[in-house]
Scaffold this active site. Sequence first.
Site, short mmCIF file in Angstrom:
data_model
loop_
_atom_site.label_atom_id
_atom_site.label_comp_id
_atom_site.label_asym_id
_atom_site.label_seq_id
_atom_site.Cartn_x
_atom_site.Cartn_y
_atom_site.Cartn_z
N ASP A 30 0.84 -1.19 0.00
CA ASP A 30 0.00 0.00 0.00
C ASP A 30 0.88 1.25 0.00
OD1 ASP A 30 -3.22 0.49 0.97
OD2 ASP A 30 -1.84 2.19 1.15
N HIS A 46 -11.20 -6.68 -13.32
CA HIS A 46 -11.86 -5.64 -12.55
C HIS A 46 -13.17 -6.16 -11.96
CE1 HIS A 46 -12.75 -1.49 -11.33
NE2 HIS A 46 -14.01 -1.88 -11.50
N HIS A 97 -10.17 -5.18 -3.31
CA HIS A 97 -8.84 -5.39 -2.73
C HIS A 97 -8.97 -5.88 -1.30
CE1 HIS A 97 -9.98 -1.14 -2.34
NE2 HIS A 97 -9.36 -1.14 -1.16
P1 5GP Z 1 -9.73 1.49 0.46
O1 5GP Z 1 -9.83 2.77 1.28
O2 5GP Z 1 -10.40 1.64 -0.88
O3 5GP Z 1 -10.16 0.26 1.21
O4 5GP Z 1 -8.18 1.28 0.23
C1 5GP Z 1 -7.51 1.79 -0.87
C2 5GP Z 1 -6.04 1.70 -0.55
O5 5GP Z 1 -5.32 1.85 -1.74
C3 5GP Z 1 -5.56 2.78 0.43
O6 5GP Z 1 -5.00 2.17 1.57
C4 5GP Z 1 -4.55 3.56 -0.40
O7 5GP Z 1 -3.44 3.96 0.37
C5 5GP Z 1 -4.16 2.57 -1.48
N1 5GP Z 1 -3.78 3.18 -2.73
C6 5GP Z 1 -4.48 4.12 -3.43
N2 5GP Z 1 -3.84 4.42 -4.58
C7 5GP Z 1 -2.73 3.65 -4.61
C8 5GP Z 1 -1.67 3.51 -5.56
O8 5GP Z 1 -1.63 4.15 -6.61
N3 5GP Z 1 -0.67 2.62 -5.26
C9 5GP Z 1 -0.69 1.88 -4.11
N4 5GP Z 1 0.33 1.02 -3.92
N5 5GP Z 1 -1.69 1.99 -3.20
C10 5GP Z 1 -2.69 2.86 -3.44
ZN ZN Z 2 -9.97 -2.00 -11.85
#
Ligand code: 5GP
Ligand code: ZN
Length: 111
Positions: A30, A46, A97
Site C-alpha cells: 500500500d 476488474h 482489494h
Molecule cells: P480502500 O480505502 O479503498 O479500502 O483502500 C484503498 C487503498 O489503496 C488505500 O489504503 C490507499 O493507500 C491505497 N492506494 C491508493 N492508490 C494507490 C496507488 O496508486 N498505489 C498503491 N500502492 N496503493 C494505493
Molecule cells: Zn480496476
Amino acid sequence: MSDCIFCKIAEHEIPATIVYEDDFVIAFDDLNPQAPVHTLVIPKAHHESIIDDVPAEVLAAMAHAVSEVARIKGLEEGFRVISNKGEAAGQTVMHLHLHVLGGKSLGESLI
Ligand code: 5GP
Ligand code: ZN
C-alpha cells in the site's frame, strides 16, 4: 476499466512494489501503509467489490495470495485481512482489494 488505478497496476502500467503475482491476482504494498506490513491483494480482472460476482477460482487465488504474502512478509505471529465495500465502509478505490495488515500487535480496534 481504463480509468481504474488498480487495473493499471495489475497491467504493470503504473509502478507498485509487487509482493506476489500469479495468473489471477497481484499483491503489492500500500502507498500509505497503516501498519509495518500493509499489502493489498487484488484480482487482475476488474471487480468492484467482494460481492461483485467474483468467480470462485479468483476468490481461491486471492486466499492463496494472502497466504503467500504472510509467508513472504514473515507474518507468522498473525495478521488482519480487511476488505472495504462501499463508501460508508471507507472504500476509496472501486476495484476489489484485500488489505493484509501486520508486523505489529494490532490490538482490538477495527483496523
Ligand atoms: P480502500 O480505502 O479503498 O479500502 O483502500 C484503498 C487503498 O489503496 C488505500 O489504503 C490507499 O493507500 C491505497 N492506494 C491508493 N492508490 C494507490 C496507488 O496508486 N498505489 C498503491 N500502492 N496503493 C494505493
Ligand atoms: Zn480496476
